[in-house]
Motif scaffolding. Structure first.
Motif, PDB file in Angstrom:
ATOM      1  N   ALA A   1      51.016   6.152 -73.322  1.00  0.00           N
ATOM      2  CA  ALA A   1      50.810   4.946 -72.521  1.00  0.00           C
ATOM      3  C   ALA A   1      49.766   4.047 -73.167  1.00  0.00           C
ATOM      4  O   ALA A   1      49.928   2.819 -73.222  1.00  0.00           O
ATOM      5  N   GLY A   2      48.692   4.646 -73.666  1.00  0.00           N
ATOM      6  CA  GLY A   2      47.641   3.868 -74.313  1.00  0.00           C
ATOM      7  C   GLY A   2      48.098   3.220 -75.602  1.00  0.00           C
ATOM      8  O   GLY A   2      47.780   2.051 -75.873  1.00  0.00           O
ATOM      9  N   LYS A   3      48.860   3.949 -76.399  1.00  0.00           N
ATOM     10  CA  LYS A   3      49.322   3.411 -77.686  1.00  0.00           C
ATOM     11  C   LYS A   3      50.262   2.229 -77.500  1.00  0.00           C
ATOM     12  O   LYS A   3      50.169   1.229 -78.209  1.00  0.00           O
ATOM     13  N   PHE A   4      51.174   2.338 -76.547  1.00  0.00           N
ATOM     14  CA  PHE A   4      52.216   1.320 -76.403  1.00  0.00           C
ATOM     15  C   PHE A   4      51.944   0.318 -75.279  1.00  0.00           C
ATOM     16  O   PHE A   4      52.731  -0.616 -75.084  1.00  0.00           O
ATOM     17  N   GLY A   5      50.840   0.502 -74.552  1.00  0.00           N
ATOM     18  CA  GLY A   5      50.496  -0.452 -73.507  1.00  0.00           C
ATOM     19  C   GLY A   5      51.460  -0.453 -72.335  1.00  0.00           C
ATOM     20  O   GLY A   5      51.791  -1.514 -71.799  1.00  0.00           O
ATOM     21  N   VAL A   6      51.946   0.727 -71.953  1.00  0.00           N
ATOM     22  CA  VAL A   6      52.858   0.836 -70.809  1.00  0.00           C
ATOM     23  C   VAL A   6      52.220   1.729 -69.748  1.00  0.00           C
ATOM     24  O   VAL A   6      51.283   2.480 -70.021  1.00  0.00           O
ATOM     25  N   LYS A   7      52.734   1.664 -68.541  1.00  0.00           N
ATOM     26  CA  LYS A   7      52.237   2.506 -67.464  1.00  0.00           C
ATOM     27  C   LYS A   7      52.723   3.947 -67.654  1.00  0.00           C
ATOM     28  O   LYS A   7      53.844   4.174 -68.122  1.00  0.00           O
ATOM     29  N   GLU A   8      51.889   4.899 -67.303  1.00  0.00           N
ATOM     30  CA  GLU A   8      52.260   6.302 -67.460  1.00  0.00           C
ATOM     31  C   GLU A   8      53.517   6.647 -66.664  1.00  0.00           C
ATOM     32  O   GLU A   8      54.323   7.486 -67.077  1.00  0.00           O
ATOM     33  N   ASP A   9      53.694   5.981 -65.514  1.00  0.00           N
ATOM     34  CA  ASP A   9      54.879   6.242 -64.679  1.00  0.00           C
ATOM     35  C   ASP A   9      56.177   5.841 -65.371  1.00  0.00           C
ATOM     36  O   ASP A   9      57.259   6.258 -64.942  1.00  0.00           O
ATOM     37  N   TYR A  10      56.077   5.014 -66.394  1.00  0.00           N
ATOM     38  CA  TYR A  10      57.272   4.536 -67.100  1.00  0.00           C
ATOM     39  C   TYR A  10      57.789   5.542 -68.133  1.00  0.00           C
ATOM     40  O   TYR A  10      58.827   5.302 -68.756  1.00  0.00           O
ATOM     41  N   ILE A  11      57.081   6.631 -68.335  1.00  0.00           N
ATOM     42  CA  ILE A  11      57.345   7.537 -69.459  1.00  0.00           C
ATOM     43  C   ILE A  11      57.991   8.837 -69.005  1.00  0.00           C
ATOM     44  O   ILE A  11      57.597   9.427 -67.996  1.00  0.00           O
ATOM     45  N   ALA A  12      58.986   9.288 -69.761  1.00  0.00           N
ATOM     46  CA  ALA A  12      59.536  10.634 -69.611  1.00  0.00           C
ATOM     47  C   ALA A  12      59.627  11.250 -71.004  1.00  0.00           C
ATOM     48  O   ALA A  12      59.892  10.538 -71.992  1.00  0.00           O
TER      49      ALA A  12
ATOM     50  N   PHE B   1      60.608   2.318 -88.986  1.00  0.00           N
ATOM     51  CA  PHE B   1      60.787   2.241 -90.440  1.00  0.00           C
ATOM     52  C   PHE B   1      61.043   0.814 -90.910  1.00  0.00           C
ATOM     53  O   PHE B   1      61.134   0.573 -92.110  1.00  0.00           O
ATOM     54  N   MET B   2      61.177  -0.115 -89.972  1.00  0.00           N
ATOM     55  CA  MET B   2      61.475  -1.498 -90.323  1.00  0.00           C
ATOM     56  C   MET B   2      60.193  -2.327 -90.405  1.00  0.00           C
ATOM     57  O   MET B   2      59.260  -2.113 -89.626  1.00  0.00           O
ATOM     58  N   LYS B   3      60.176  -3.265 -91.323  1.00  0.00           N
ATOM     59  CA  LYS B   3      59.075  -4.216 -91.398  1.00  0.00           C
ATOM     60  C   LYS B   3      59.323  -5.331 -90.385  1.00  0.00           C
ATOM     61  O   LYS B   3      60.416  -5.870 -90.303  1.00  0.00           O
ATOM     62  N   GLY B   4      58.290  -5.676 -89.608  1.00  0.00           N
ATOM     63  CA  GLY B   4      58.446  -6.693 -88.585  1.00  0.00           C
ATOM     64  C   GLY B   4      58.450  -6.079 -87.190  1.00  0.00           C
ATOM     65  O   GLY B   4      58.509  -4.855 -87.021  1.00  0.00           O
ATOM     66  N   ASP B   5      58.404  -6.930 -86.185  1.00  0.00           N
ATOM     67  CA  ASP B   5      58.331  -6.499 -84.792  1.00  0.00           C
ATOM     68  C   ASP B   5      59.709  -6.600 -84.148  1.00  0.00           C
ATOM     69  O   ASP B   5      60.152  -7.677 -83.761  1.00  0.00           O
ATOM     70  N   TYR B   6      60.382  -5.459 -84.021  1.00  0.00           N
ATOM     71  CA  TYR B   6      61.735  -5.442 -83.474  1.00  0.00           C
ATOM     72  C   TYR B   6      61.832  -4.704 -82.137  1.00  0.00           C
ATOM     73  O   TYR B   6      62.887  -4.681 -81.521  1.00  0.00           O
ATOM     74  N   THR B   7      60.750  -4.077 -81.700  1.00  0.00           N
ATOM     75  CA  THR B   7      60.827  -3.291 -80.477  1.00  0.00           C
ATOM     76  C   THR B   7      60.961  -4.179 -79.238  1.00  0.00           C
ATOM     77  O   THR B   7      60.497  -5.326 -79.222  1.00  0.00           O
ATOM     78  N   MET B   8      61.565  -3.599 -78.198  1.00  0.00           N
ATOM     79  CA  MET B   8      61.708  -4.289 -76.922  1.00  0.00           C
ATOM     80  C   MET B   8      60.726  -3.755 -75.878  1.00  0.00           C
ATOM     81  O   MET B   8      60.851  -4.079 -74.693  1.00  0.00           O
ATOM     82  N   ILE B   9      59.754  -2.975 -76.306  1.00  0.00           N
ATOM     83  CA  ILE B   9      58.816  -2.398 -75.348  1.00  0.00           C
ATOM     84  C   ILE B   9      58.105  -3.489 -74.545  1.00  0.00           C
ATOM     85  O   ILE B   9      57.874  -3.341 -73.340  1.00  0.00           O
ATOM     86  N   GLY B  10      57.782  -4.597 -75.195  1.00  0.00           N
ATOM     87  CA  GLY B  10      57.101  -5.696 -74.520  1.00  0.00           C
ATOM     88  C   GLY B  10      57.943  -6.388 -73.458  1.00  0.00           C
ATOM     89  O   GLY B  10      57.428  -7.210 -72.686  1.00  0.00           O
ATOM     90  N   LYS B  11      59.231  -6.065 -73.379  1.00  0.00           N
ATOM     91  CA  LYS B  11      60.136  -6.693 -72.406  1.00  0.00           C
ATOM     92  C   LYS B  11      60.461  -5.776 -71.223  1.00  0.00           C
ATOM     93  O   LYS B  11      61.297  -6.130 -70.383  1.00  0.00           O
ATOM     94  N   LEU B  12      59.815  -4.621 -71.156  1.00  0.00           N
ATOM     95  CA  LEU B  12      60.143  -3.670 -70.102  1.00  0.00           C
ATOM     96  C   LEU B  12      59.914  -4.241 -68.701  1.00  0.00           C
ATOM     97  O   LEU B  12      60.711  -3.999 -67.789  1.00  0.00           O
ATOM     98  N   GLU B  13      58.820  -4.963 -68.527  1.00  0.00           N
ATOM     99  CA  GLU B  13      58.522  -5.505 -67.200  1.00  0.00           C
ATOM    100  C   GLU B  13      59.541  -6.566 -66.779  1.00  0.00           C
ATOM    101  O   GLU B  13      59.819  -6.757 -65.601  1.00  0.00           O
ATOM    102  N   GLU B  14      60.101  -7.254 -67.765  1.00  0.00           N
ATOM    103  CA  GLU B  14      61.067  -8.313 -67.470  1.00  0.00           C
ATOM    104  C   GLU B  14      62.441  -7.763 -67.127  1.00  0.00           C
ATOM    105  O   GLU B  14      63.178  -8.359 -66.333  1.00  0.00           O
ATOM    106  N   PHE B  15      62.790  -6.612 -67.725  1.00  0.00           N
ATOM    107  CA  PHE B  15      64.145  -6.077 -67.545  1.00  0.00           C
ATOM    108  C   PHE B  15      64.084  -4.654 -66.994  1.00  0.00           C
ATOM    109  O   PHE B  15      63.765  -3.710 -67.738  1.00  0.00           O
ATOM    110  N   ASP B  16      64.426  -4.503 -65.717  1.00  0.00           N
ATOM    111  CA  ASP B  16      64.396  -3.157 -65.150  1.00  0.00           C
ATOM    112  C   ASP B  16      65.694  -2.397 -65.421  1.00  0.00           C
ATOM    113  O   ASP B  16      65.849  -1.251 -64.983  1.00  0.00           O
ATOM    114  N   ASN B  17      66.623  -3.038 -66.125  1.00  0.00           N
ATOM    115  CA  ASN B  17      67.848  -2.348 -66.545  1.00  0.00           C
ATOM    116  C   ASN B  17      67.721  -1.752 -67.937  1.00  0.00           C
ATOM    117  O   ASN B  17      68.679  -1.188 -68.472  1.00  0.00           O
TER     118      ASN B  17
END
Length: 361
Positions: free
Chosen positions: A74-85, A196-212
Motif C-alpha cells: 500500500a505504501g509503495k503504490f499509494g493505494v488503500k490496504e483494503d484495495y489489496i489481495a 519491464f517497460m520504460k515509461g509510465d503505463y500502469t493504471m494504478i493511478g486510475k483505481l479511484e476513478e474506475f471501480d470496474n
C-alpha cells in the motif's frame, strides 16, 4: 452478440492443453532457458537472505492476513490496504476473480496469455476472442473498443500483452476501461510485465476513478522468484475485493513468500535499472535477429515474438536452448516462437547458436 469465434470448454476441446507454459526444464536437457521471461539481472542477494531467514520461522503459521506485506504494498503504490489481495502467484488470483464474480461471457484478446482462458473455463464462461492482426504487428486498435458490448461481463487484458509484447498506450487504455465501465464490464488488467517497460503505463493511478478495474501483478518476473509464487491485485470496488478474498485459501501466502515480498519492496530503483537493461539488450537481440533474417515483432517488454518457417524450437532444443513454441496460442499458428531478453553473454551465445541452426538447415 457472440459469433462463431466464441468458445467454451465443451465446444473447443479439453481444458488442459499440452505445453501451455514455458519453463519445461524438467523434461528437457536445457542449458539456456529462453522460454520464460524473468529478470535478466537475476535475484538480488537481499532477497536470498530474506528467504534463508524465513526458514527459521517455518514452525509458525504465516500471518493469515499478510499484514506487513500488505502495508508495504500500500505504501509503495499509494493505494488503500483494503484495495489489496494477495495470491499464490497471479494465476491463483485470476482463478479467484472468476470464481468470485462468476462471469457468464468474457472477452479475451488473441493471442494472449493462456491463463485467462484456463480460469474462465473453470466457471464455464463463454469466451469471445478479439483477434489481433499480424499485418498490424498485433497492436490493438479501436476495433477492440468497438468489441465491448453490454452482453459482456468481463474482459481480460495484459499490458504489455503476452506473447506479442505490445503495450496499450495509457490514453487508449483509459478510453477502453471507461467504455467498459459505462457498459457494466469488469476489466481484469494483467500488469505482470509492465515493470519491464520504460515509461509510465500502469493504471494504478486510475483505481479511484474506475471501480470496474482490477489490476493484477506478481513478484515473479521482476524479482526473479518464480519458485516462490507471490502475486497481488488492486481494486477500489471493495465488494469485488472482499468476494475475491473469500475465494482464496486460508494461509495461501507462506512465510517464505511473505518475507520475500517484503524484501523485494526494499529495492526502490530495481525496476528502473531493469527497464534500462532490458531496453539495451532487447535492441541488441533485435539487431542480431534481423541480421539472421528472422522475422521479429517489436516489443515493449522483456520478450520478443518471432516467426520462422524453420522449426526453431526443435533445432535450438537439440543444442540445449529452450524457447517458447507459440503455435498453441489462440490466434497464432505453426512457426511462431517467443524468446526472453537475457544478459549480454547469454544473448551472444543464443544468437550464435541460432545462426548455426538457421544456416545449417
Amino acid at each position: 452478440m457472440f459469433d462463431n469465434n466464441d468458445c467454451n470448454s465443451s465446444a473447443c476441446g479439453p481444458v488442459l492443453e499440452k505445453n501451455v507454459h514455458g519453463g519445461d526444464v524438467y523434461n528437457n536437457n536445457v542449458m539456456l532457458d529462453y522460454s520464460v521471461n524473468i529478470n535478466p539481472l537475476g535475484l538480488p542477494e537481499g532477497i536470498k537472505d530474506a528467504l534463508k531467514a524465513a526458514a527459521e520461522i517455518v514452525d509458525e503459521y504465516p500471518d493469515i492476513d499478510s499484514r506487513e506485506l500488505t502495508k508495504k504494498l500500500a505504501g509503495k503504490f499509494g493505494v488503500k490496504e483494503d484495495y489489496i489481495a494477495l495470491g499464490n502467484g497471479a494465476s491463483e488470483i485470476f482463478m479467484s476473480i472468476v470464481h468470485a464474480l462468476k462471469p457468464k461471457r468474457a472477452l479475451v484478446l488473441a493471442p494472449s496469455f493462456y491463463g485467462y482462458k484456463y480460469a474462465l473455463e473453470a466457471v464455464d464462461a463463454k469466451i469471445k476472442y478479439h483477434y489481433l492482426k499480424e499485418n498490424e504487428g498485433f497492436a490493438p486498435d479501436d476495433s477492440l473498443i468497438d468489441d465491448i458490448s453490454e452482453d459482456l461481463d468481463m474482459i481480460f487484458l495484459a499490458n504489455p500483452n503476452n506473447p506479442t509484447g505490445k503495450a496499450l498506450e495509457p490514453l487508449f487504455l483509459e478510453k477502453l476501461v471507461r467504455t467498459c465501465n459505462n457498459k457494466g464490464v469488469t476489466v481484469v488488467l494483467d500488469e505482470c510485465f509492465v515493470e519491464f517497460m520504460k515509461g509510465d503505463y500502469t493504471m494504478i493511478g486510475k483505481l479511484e476513478e474506475f471501480d470496474n478495474l482490477i489490476i493484477v501483478r506478481a513478484f515473479t518476473k521482476l524479482y526473479c522468484v518464480p519458485g516462490v509464487r507471490l502475486g497481488y491485485m488492486f481494486g477500489s470496488n471493495l465488494d469485488y475485493v472482499n468476494r475475491i478474498k473469500r475465494q482464496l485459501p486460508e494461509w495461501n501466502i507462506s512465510v517464505f513468500a511473505q518475507k520475500c515480498g517484503e524484501a523485494c519492496l526494499l529495492y526502490e530503483r530495481f525496476e528502473e535499472m531493469t527497464a534500462d537493461f532490458v531496453a539495451s539488450e532487447k535492441e541488441y537481440l533485435m539487431k542480431g535477429l534481423k541480421k539472421l533474417g528472422i522475422k521479429a515483432f517489436s516489443s515493449a517488454t522483456n520478450f520478443i515474438l518471432l516467426y520462422s518457417d524453420k522449426d526453431l524450437y526443435k533445432l535450438l532444443l537439440d543444442k540445449g536452448i529452450l524457447i517458447r513454441n507459440c503455435e498453441n496460442f489462440e490466434g497464432l499458428k505453426k512457426g511462431y516462437f517467443r524468446i526472453a531478453v537475457k544478459s549480454r553473454g547469454e544473448n551472444e551465445k543464443f544468437l550464435k547458436v541460432l545462426g548455426e541452426c538457421v544456416e545449417g538447415n
